[in-house]
Design an enzyme around this catalytic site. Structure first.
Site, mmCIF file in Angstrom:
data_model
loop_
_atom_site.group_PDB
_atom_site.id
_atom_site.type_symbol
_atom_site.label_atom_id
_atom_site.label_comp_id
_atom_site.label_asym_id
_atom_site.label_seq_id
_atom_site.Cartn_x
_atom_site.Cartn_y
_atom_site.Cartn_z
ATOM 1 N N GLU A 107 -4.877 -8.595 1.295
ATOM 2 C CA GLU A 107 -5.406 -8.474 2.541
ATOM 3 C C GLU A 107 -6.752 -8.288 2.336
ATOM 4 O OE1 GLU A 107 -4.012 -5.063 4.802
ATOM 5 O OE2 GLU A 107 -1.622 -5.465 4.431
ATOM 6 N N GLU A 167 0.606 -1.110 -0.092
ATOM 7 C CA GLU A 167 0.072 0.086 0.101
ATOM 8 C C GLU A 167 0.753 1.024 -0.099
ATOM 9 O OE1 GLU A 167 -2.806 0.104 3.166
ATOM 10 O OE2 GLU A 167 -3.572 -1.893 2.650
HETATM 11 O O1 IFM Z 1 -3.106 -3.171 9.553
HETATM 12 C C1 IFM Z 1 -3.277 -2.785 8.164
HETATM 13 C C2 IFM Z 1 -1.966 -3.220 7.359
HETATM 14 O O2 IFM Z 1 -0.903 -3.121 7.802
HETATM 15 C C3 IFM Z 1 -2.056 -2.410 5.772
HETATM 16 N N1 IFM Z 1 -3.550 -2.703 5.245
HETATM 17 C C4 IFM Z 1 -4.564 -2.101 6.295
HETATM 18 C C5 IFM Z 1 -4.410 -2.884 7.735
HETATM 19 C C6 IFM Z 1 -5.686 -2.642 8.387
HETATM 20 O O3 IFM Z 1 -5.521 -1.129 8.635
#
Ligand code: IFM
Length: 452
Positions: free
Chosen positions: A362, A172
């Site tokens: 994710e 990200e």
């Molecule tokens: O915990 C984070 C992760 O490190 C990156 N993506 C979003 C998640 C939730 O905020």
């Protein structure tokens, strides 16, 4: 979104990758063990008021010492893929130069254990924990960033490339550049447009050059990078709200994928900020260097966003109308739950053209979990996964080459500036004792993947 009564992993096909993801700074702890150098999160968390409850990532889930037990849990739940990140300052305590043998050995042990258990490692190179020593010299805003990143990636590939085939370059980039270098709410706490522009550019370059480096150093590598994404909707159909949504969309959804696809930075009419970004970074010179032919892209969608025009917000002239205000379903983070919107984002990334494969690298949600008699009955998280997985399946059935879903996250962990309060895990952690308890959502995932 409707989901059928019986819905299991079988519907996704036998090759679909079911995984679970963690990140070094959020899980490992052991922040000074065996020669590790400090990261920007270790130092940022010392600054008063920066992390809720004054929490520190020093111990986190103590994954550094408990990785074997945690991997057994990954296995017991039935996941096939384990995604984790490498702590840069654990293997290169000063960020460049001297290699820390103990740090290197830790990831060998971790990878070996994954392989022993039959778990496929997906390794994220950068998940937000820059070595503090590099930040002293400007961090992501520095022109030297590419040189530093090259060193880090080279060490990782040379050490682990014989065992690991799946590599994720950045996690990200919009997250760490905007929160850390513009808004100052994440490490290293820098603010301002000029910092943001430089960080964005260095991240876009490292994303592509990092991909090229892994390609050169790891024969047969499968290379991706991940993008956060959020559908942005205007609060009303007034033109000023529609334009506000377009501006937010360009920043949140287009800023990193478009350079990676060879289109350069996005351009939006009447959004002078992007013109400034192009100028600041002399972007026309870099279109080719920011491009890389990724084998897959990771998409990570945690919320959709509704915005309206707001003249008081510098540059963007837009502000969020929160889910709670609009009385729509949301998580404990206040993030809107909207699986239809997730489905549309998957389709949108696919329809760019040039994307070969999508993995949801994710996906997950924080809820106010409570433990009663040793049981965490997190029905809201189960419902969340059902809805979001149904969205993936819908896109897949319509021809999108979406081939994996990695749940975020294995255990409750350090949620950056929110500290330890939001719980995203499939497994509950008692941070006083480090006791792990599988939540009902963990069992649900296990049964879902078994096809039962
Ligand atoms: O915990 C984070 C992760 O490190 C990156 N993506 C979003 C998640 C939730 O905020």
């Amino acid at each position: 979104m409707q989901h059928p009564q019986h819905f299991s992993a079988n519907s996704f096909g036998k090759d679909f990758l079911w995984g679970v993801a963690i990140a070094a700074a959020q899980n490992e702890g052991a922040h000074t063990a065996d020669g590790r150098g400090l990261s920007i999160w270790d130092t940022f968390s010392r600054r008063p008021g920066k992390i809720k409850g004054g929490a520190k990532p020093y111990e986190a889930c103590d994954f550094y010492h408990r990785y074997k037990d945690d991997l057994m849990l990954v296995k017991a739940l039935g996941f096939k893929v384990f995604r984790f990140s490498i702590s840069w300052s654990r293997i290169l305590p000063e960020g460049i130069g001297r290699v820390n043998k103990e740090g290197i050995a830790f990831y060998h042990r971790l990878i070996d254990e994954c392989l022993l258990l039959g778990l496929v490692p997906y390794v994220t190179l950068y998940h937000w924990d820059l070595p503090q020593e590099l930040q002293r010299n400007g961090g992501w805003t520095s022109h030297q960033m590419l040189k530093w990143f090259t060193r880090f990636v080279t060490v990782c590939c040379e050490e682990y490339g014989g065992k690991v085939k799946n590599w994720i370059i950045l996690n990200e980039p919009m997250g760490f550049t905007s929160l850390g270098y513009m808004l100052g709410v994440h490490a290293p706490g820098k603010t301002g447009i000029s910092n943001f522009f430089s960080a964005v550019h260095n991240a876009a370059l490292c994303q592509a050059e990092g991909g090229r480096l892994v390609r050169a150093l790891v024969p047969g590598a499968n290379i991706g990078t991940t993008f956060s994404c959020s559908e942005v909707m205007p609060y009303t159909q007034r033109e000023e709200d529609i334009l506000a949504a377009k501006r937010a969309d360009a920043l949140l959804n287009r800023l990193f994928i478009e350079p990676a696809l060879g289109r350069g930075y996005p351009q939006v009419d009447h959004f002078p900020l992007l013109d400034k970004l192009h100028l600041h970074n002399k972007a026309w010179k870099y279109t080719e260097r920011m491009r890389f032919n990724f084998d897959f892209i990771g998409i990570q969608n945690y919320f959709s966003l509704t915005v309206r025009y707001n003249a008081l917000i510098p540059y963007l002239h837009a502000s969020e109308v929160k889910a709670a205000t609009r009385k729509v379903p949301h998580t404990a983070m206040g993030w809107e739950i909207n699986a239809d919107s997730f489905y549309r984002m998957i389709k949108r990334f696919w329809l760019y053209g040039g994307v070969k494969e999508i993995i949801v690298t994710e996906g997950g949600a924080a809820f106010k979990d409570t433990m009663v008699n040793g049981v965490v009955d997190d029905a809201d998280r189960i419902d969340y996964f059902k809805q979001y997985l149904q969205a993936v399946l819908r896109a897949k059935k319509e021809g999108v080459n979406v081939n994996g879903y990695f749940a975020w996250t294995l255990t409750d962990n350090f949620e950056w500036s929110e500290g330890y309060h939001p719980r995203f895990g499939l497994i509950h952690v008692d941070f006083a004792t480090q006791l792990r308890t599988i939540k009902n959502s963990g069992y649900w995932f296990r049964d879902f993947m078994r096809g039962s």
